[in-house]
Design an enzyme around this catalytic site. Structure first.
Site, PDB file in Angstrom:
ATOM      1  N   CYS A  84      32.290  52.968  30.779  1.00 30.91           N
ATOM      2  CA  CYS A  84      33.565  52.274  30.895  1.00 30.91           C
ATOM      3  C   CYS A  84      33.628  51.160  29.848  1.00 30.91           C
ATOM      4  CB  CYS A  84      33.682  51.699  32.302  1.00 30.91           C
ATOM      5  SG  CYS A  84      34.925  50.421  32.489  1.00 30.91           S
ATOM      6  N   GLU A  85      34.712  51.115  29.095  1.00 34.22           N
ATOM      7  CA  GLU A  85      34.794  50.121  28.024  1.00 34.22           C
ATOM      8  C   GLU A  85      35.032  48.705  28.551  1.00 34.22           C
ATOM      9  OE1 GLU A  85      39.449  50.225  26.587  1.00 34.22           O
ATOM     10  OE2 GLU A  85      38.042  51.585  25.612  1.00 34.22           O
ATOM     11  N   HIS A  86      35.404  48.569  29.817  1.00 32.03           N
ATOM     12  CA  HIS A  86      35.684  47.244  30.359  1.00 32.03           C
ATOM     13  C   HIS A  86      34.414  46.496  30.750  1.00 32.03           C
ATOM     14  CE1 HIS A  86      39.782  49.134  31.534  1.00 32.03           C
ATOM     15  NE2 HIS A  86      39.821  48.611  30.325  1.00 32.03           N
ATOM     16  N   HIS A  87      33.421  47.218  31.292  1.00 31.96           N
ATOM     17  CA  HIS A  87      32.182  46.568  31.742  1.00 31.96           C
ATOM     18  C   HIS A  87      30.935  47.211  31.142  1.00 31.96           C
ATOM     19  CE1 HIS A  87      35.193  45.818  34.979  1.00 31.96           C
ATOM     20  NE2 HIS A  87      34.717  44.581  34.852  1.00 31.96           N
ATOM     21  N   GLN A 125      38.810  56.548  31.818  1.00 32.67           N
ATOM     22  CA  GLN A 125      38.943  57.945  32.232  1.00 32.67           C
ATOM     23  C   GLN A 125      40.290  58.534  31.836  1.00 32.67           C
ATOM     24  OE1 GLN A 125      37.657  58.754  36.246  1.00 32.67           O
ATOM     25  NE2 GLN A 125      38.941  60.565  36.410  1.00 32.67           N
ATOM     26  N   HIS A 153      32.874  55.663  39.399  1.00 33.68           N
ATOM     27  CA  HIS A 153      32.735  54.572  38.437  1.00 33.68           C
ATOM     28  C   HIS A 153      31.785  53.516  38.976  1.00 33.68           C
ATOM     29  CE1 HIS A 153      36.202  55.585  35.682  1.00 33.68           C
ATOM     30  NE2 HIS A 153      36.349  56.443  36.679  1.00 33.68           N
ATOM     31  N   CYS A 155      31.352  50.633  37.882  1.00 34.04           N
ATOM     32  CA  CYS A 155      31.975  49.305  37.906  1.00 34.04           C
ATOM     33  C   CYS A 155      32.686  49.062  39.230  1.00 34.04           C
ATOM     34  CB  CYS A 155      32.935  49.127  36.725  1.00 34.04           C
ATOM     35  SG  CYS A 155      34.270  50.330  36.658  1.00 34.04           S
TER      36      CYS A 155
END
Length: 197
Positions: A84-87, A125, A153, A155
């Protein structure tokens, strides 16, 4: 290039950055258990992001064959592992791909390779689903493509809301899959035989 043994430029800098991160987190990167950790993590990250340096369109065109078959081709239960690019925490699950040829087919393993290439990048995703669909549509020019991804996920499981059993499903489609009947045919085939994560 073997991504498990051949590493890209910048590996040493990446390892040095991870050593700094360990120190910032309050760890001692000189203790025995952590001495090799920065380099191990640097190598792992290069492997997990190898998709930036691979061409999914070329994968499909390298095994392109003329064929008059014009019914649905489904490759399902393709394992997906991404970050995941956020976390920068993993998400993982299954990808299901269907396309209806328009005079050309590709090797079945190439569909899985396209999924692998896009998933080995920092992702969300929703975008991953769309990129797989777009690549197959643009390269094979079939009558239509549909992609469904079911994933868990980390995260959501390890931090934040901490819900361990939720599954996220995304889909994208083009061409003849704009028809509800065609989408339902694909989904009924998945429901009948697809395995849970």
């Amino acid at each position: 290039m073997n991504p498990e043994t051949d590493f890209r430029d910048g590996l040493d800098k990446l390892a040095a950055d991870y050593k700094d991160i360990l120190q910032t987190l309050g760890e001692d990167p000189e203790r025995e258990g952590l001495l090799k950790t920065p380099m191990r993590v640097a190598k792992a990250m290069q492997i997990l992001t190898r998709g930036y340096f691979q061409d999914p369109h070329k994968v499909l065109t390298d095994a392109l064959f003329e064929e008059k078959y014009d019914q649905m081709v489904i490759v399902k239960d393709i394992d997906v592992f991404s970050l995941c690019e956020h976390h920068m925490l993993p998400f993982y699950g299954k990808c299901h791909v269907a396309y209806i040829p328009n005079g050309k087919i590709t090797g079945l393993s190439k569909i899985a390779r396209v999924v692998d290439i896009y998933s080995h990048r920092l992702q969300v995703q929703e975008r991953l689903t769309q990129q797989i669909k777009d690549c197959i549509q643009e390269t094979l020019k079939p009558q239509g493509v549909m992609v469904v991804i079911e994933a868990k996920h980390m995260c959501m499981q390890m931090r934040g809301v901490e819900k361990q059993n939720s599954i996220t499903t995304t889909s994208d489609y083009s061409g003849v899959f704009n028809s509800l009947n065609t989408r339902q045919e694909f989904m009924s085939l998945l429901r009948g035989e697809s395995k849970r994560i």
